[in-house]
Design a protein around this motif. Structure first.
Motif, PDB file in Angstrom:
ATOM      1  N   ASN A  32       0.837  -1.207   0.000  1.00 16.47           N
ATOM      2  CA  ASN A  32       0.000   0.000   0.000  1.00 16.47           C
ATOM      3  C   ASN A  32       0.871   1.256   0.000  1.00 16.47           C
ATOM      4  OD1 ASN A  32      -2.346  -1.497   0.051  1.00 16.47           O
ATOM      5  ND2 ASN A  32      -2.631  -1.318   2.265  1.00 16.47           N
ATOM      6  N   ASP A  33       0.665   2.102  -1.001  1.00 14.75           N
ATOM      7  CA  ASP A  33       1.330   3.409  -1.097  1.00 14.75           C
ATOM      8  C   ASP A  33       2.836   3.293  -0.901  1.00 14.75           C
ATOM      9  OD1 ASP A  33       1.530   6.146  -1.464  1.00 14.75           O
ATOM     10  OD2 ASP A  33       1.193   6.618   0.648  1.00 14.75           O
ATOM     11  N   ALA A  34       3.455   2.342  -1.610  1.00 11.86           N
ATOM     12  CA  ALA A  34       4.908   2.167  -1.482  1.00 11.86           C
ATOM     13  C   ALA A  34       5.660   3.420  -1.929  1.00 11.86           C
ATOM     14  CB  ALA A  34       5.358   0.973  -2.314  1.00 11.86           C
ATOM     15  N   THR A  35       5.146   4.101  -2.952  1.00 12.86           N
ATOM     16  CA  THR A  35       5.819   5.313  -3.422  1.00 12.86           C
ATOM     17  C   THR A  35       5.783   6.408  -2.365  1.00 12.86           C
ATOM     18  OG1 THR A  35       5.250   4.792  -5.724  1.00 12.86           O
ATOM     19  CG2 THR A  35       5.874   7.063  -5.238  1.00 12.86           C
ATOM     20  N   GLY A  36       4.601   6.667  -1.814  1.00 16.03           N
ATOM     21  CA  GLY A  36       4.460   7.727  -0.818  1.00 16.03           C
ATOM     22  C   GLY A  36       5.174   7.429   0.489  1.00 16.03           C
ATOM     23  N   LYS A  37       5.136   6.163   0.926  1.00 13.82           N
ATOM     24  CA  LYS A  37       5.722   5.803   2.216  1.00 13.82           C
ATOM     25  C   LYS A  37       7.227   5.559   2.143  1.00 13.82           C
ATOM     26  CE  LYS A  37       1.638   3.533   4.181  1.00 13.82           C
ATOM     27  NZ  LYS A  37       1.071   2.234   4.635  1.00 13.82           N
ATOM     28  N   TYR A  38       7.688   5.002   1.028  1.00 16.94           N
ATOM     29  CA  TYR A  38       9.077   4.555   0.958  1.00 16.94           C
ATOM     30  C   TYR A  38       9.856   5.209  -0.178  1.00 16.94           C
ATOM     31  CZ  TYR A  38       6.832   0.920   3.777  1.00 16.94           C
ATOM     32  OH  TYR A  38       6.101   0.259   4.720  1.00 16.94           O
ATOM     33  N   THR A  39       9.414   5.023  -1.431  1.00 16.83           N
ATOM     34  CA  THR A  39      10.201   5.463  -2.580  1.00 16.83           C
ATOM     35  C   THR A  39      10.499   6.955  -2.544  1.00 16.83           C
ATOM     36  OG1 THR A  39       9.180   3.712  -3.895  1.00 16.83           O
ATOM     37  CG2 THR A  39      10.341   5.442  -5.098  1.00 16.83           C
ATOM     38  N   ASP A  40       9.500   7.775  -2.201  1.00 13.19           N
ATOM     39  CA  ASP A  40       9.688   9.224  -2.193  1.00 13.19           C
ATOM     40  C   ASP A  40      10.162   9.761  -0.851  1.00 13.19           C
ATOM     41  OD1 ASP A  40       8.869   9.273  -4.810  1.00 13.19           O
ATOM     42  OD2 ASP A  40       6.836  10.002  -4.384  1.00 13.19           O
ATOM     43  N   GLN A  41      10.385   8.877   0.125  1.00 19.33           N
ATOM     44  CA  GLN A  41      10.768   9.319   1.461  1.00 19.33           C
ATOM     45  C   GLN A  41      12.134   8.807   1.908  1.00 19.33           C
ATOM     46  OE1 GLN A  41       8.921  11.491   3.224  1.00 19.33           O
ATOM     47  NE2 GLN A  41       7.406  11.518   1.555  1.00 19.33           N
ATOM     48  N   LEU A  42      12.486   7.587   1.522  1.00 15.90           N
ATOM     49  CA  LEU A  42      13.719   6.956   1.996  1.00 15.90           C
ATOM     50  C   LEU A  42      14.719   6.810   0.855  1.00 15.90           C
ATOM     51  CD1 LEU A  42      12.082   4.008   4.004  1.00 15.90           C
ATOM     52  CD2 LEU A  42      12.743   6.272   4.881  1.00 15.90           C
ATOM     53  N   ASN A  43      15.989   6.586   1.219  1.00 12.64           N
ATOM     54  CA  ASN A  43      16.936   6.263   0.150  1.00 12.64           C
ATOM     55  C   ASN A  43      16.621   4.872  -0.391  1.00 12.64           C
ATOM     56  OD1 ASN A  43      18.767   4.097   1.249  1.00 12.64           O
ATOM     57  ND2 ASN A  43      19.242   5.670   2.781  1.00 12.64           N
ATOM     58  N   GLU A  44      17.119   4.580  -1.574  1.00 14.98           N
ATOM     59  CA  GLU A  44      16.686   3.375  -2.276  1.00 14.98           C
ATOM     60  C   GLU A  44      16.990   2.103  -1.494  1.00 14.98           C
ATOM     61  OE1 GLU A  44      15.321   0.417  -4.638  1.00 14.98           O
ATOM     62  OE2 GLU A  44      14.722   2.518  -4.453  1.00 14.98           O
ATOM     63  N   PHE A  45      18.127   2.043  -0.808  1.00 14.83           N
ATOM     64  CA  PHE A  45      18.451   0.806  -0.108  1.00 14.83           C
ATOM     65  C   PHE A  45      17.520   0.575   1.073  1.00 14.83           C
ATOM     66  CE2 PHE A  45      20.880  -2.245   2.394  1.00 14.83           C
ATOM     67  CZ  PHE A  45      21.204  -3.155   1.393  1.00 14.83           C
ATOM     68  N   ASP A  46      17.181   1.630   1.804  1.00 13.61           N
ATOM     69  CA  ASP A  46      16.255   1.478   2.921  1.00 13.61           C
ATOM     70  C   ASP A  46      14.858   1.121   2.422  1.00 13.61           C
ATOM     71  OD1 ASP A  46      18.215   1.989   4.781  1.00 13.61           O
ATOM     72  OD2 ASP A  46      17.818   4.142   4.854  1.00 13.61           O
ATOM     73  N   THR A  47      14.469   1.670   1.280  1.00 11.03           N
ATOM     74  CA  THR A  47      13.204   1.269   0.669  1.00 11.03           C
ATOM     75  C   THR A  47      13.225  -0.211   0.324  1.00 11.03           C
ATOM     76  OG1 THR A  47      12.801   3.468  -0.254  1.00 11.03           O
ATOM     77  CG2 THR A  47      11.697   1.614  -1.334  1.00 11.03           C
ATOM     78  N   PHE A  48      14.323  -0.644  -0.256  1.00  7.52           N
ATOM     79  CA  PHE A  48      14.487  -2.053  -0.614  1.00  7.52           C
ATOM     80  C   PHE A  48      14.363  -2.948   0.615  1.00  7.52           C
ATOM     81  CE2 PHE A  48      17.656  -5.559  -1.381  1.00  7.52           C
ATOM     82  CZ  PHE A  48      16.886  -6.284  -2.254  1.00  7.52           C
TER      83      PHE A  48
END
Length: 262
Positions: free
Chosen positions: A145-161
């Protein structure tokens, strides 16, 4: 009851080959693995199936609708294109995990993955057409749910991963343990699961478990069909319903595209 046909794909003698006559460049090995996966995805996909990369030297395919001749042709095509060969073991079961277990056991009985004398094994059984139905496969398409809003646009790529992988790993473990189902990361924030005969409440249970265990919120669309791509397309449409309505789980028991082998 589902009736899943699974093929265990294993590159022959791959470990020793990667270091003979001396260690091969990792970039070349990664290129070979990714190209082989892409070719298998097309060869199996053109026949209505799905293949998942697993560990790349081992792959898992859902092959309802493919017979022994189809498997032999795919095996031959790979041998003609690559410096390695692959062995295939096919089995069926009332759950995906049961089918994979049987396929893997048959491949192990044929010899070790690093046995130089074991080449291009093809064994097992496929489902005869007379025993196939439109309800053989149940496939679920999970999405964060809302991976872009919660992770992709908020965290660096490795932390999102890390966050996405935590959700996938917990879902994979739980679906295997609780429901004898097999879940595979397919890129982005998406997981496709090949499932046993589960109902909406059991999918909700899986979604709730992942949220409670690792604080990753999922939604899932579920479909079924005669071949993997039929069930998968129904699942994708069901997932769009989740996006439109905000519900966690949506099941769609209508069939998808026509079976290419029918």
């Amino acid at each position: 009851m589902t009736n899943t046909q699974v093929t265990h794909v294993q590159i022959d003698n791959y470990g020793p080959w990667t270091v003979t006559p001396e260690p091969r460049r990792e970039v070349d090995l990664q290129t070979l693995q990714s190209r082989l996966y892409a070719d298998l995805s097309q060869l199996i996909g053109n026949r209505g199936g799905y293949v998942f990369f697993s560990r790349f030297d081992n792959m898992i395919a859902v092959t309802n609708g493919l017979d022994e001749d189809d498997h032999a042709l795919i095996q031959e095509s790979v041998a003609n294109r690559y410096p390695v060969t692959m062995s295939l073991s096919v089995a069926t079961g009332t759950t995906p995990a049961e089918a994979l277990g049987t396929a893997t056991e048959a491949l192990q009985e044929a010899g070790s993955a690093q046995d130089k004398s074991r080449r291009e094994i093809l064994r097992g059984r496929t489902i005869d057409d007379e025993f196939r139905t439109e309800e053989d496969l149940q496939i679920a398409h999970f999405d964060v749910n809302d991976a872009t809003g919660k992770y992709t646009d908020q965290l660096n790529e490795f932390d999102t991963f890390i966050r996405i992988e935590q959700g996938y790993a917990e879902l994979m473990r739980y679906m295997r343990r609780a429901y004898d189902s097999l879940s595979f990361f397919v890129g982005g924030d998406n997981v496709i699961a090949v499932c046993s005969d589960m109902d909406a409440a059991e999918y909700q249970d899986a979604v709730d478990h992942v949220r409670d265990a690792v604080d990753v919120e999922l939604k899932v669309g579920v479909g079924r069909g005669r071949v993997a791509q039929d069930a998968g397309m129904a699942a994708k449409h069901a997932l769009e319903e989740c996006r439109a309505t905000g519900e966690d789980v949506h099941v769609d028991w209508t069939t998808g595209e026509a079976d290419p082998s029918a």
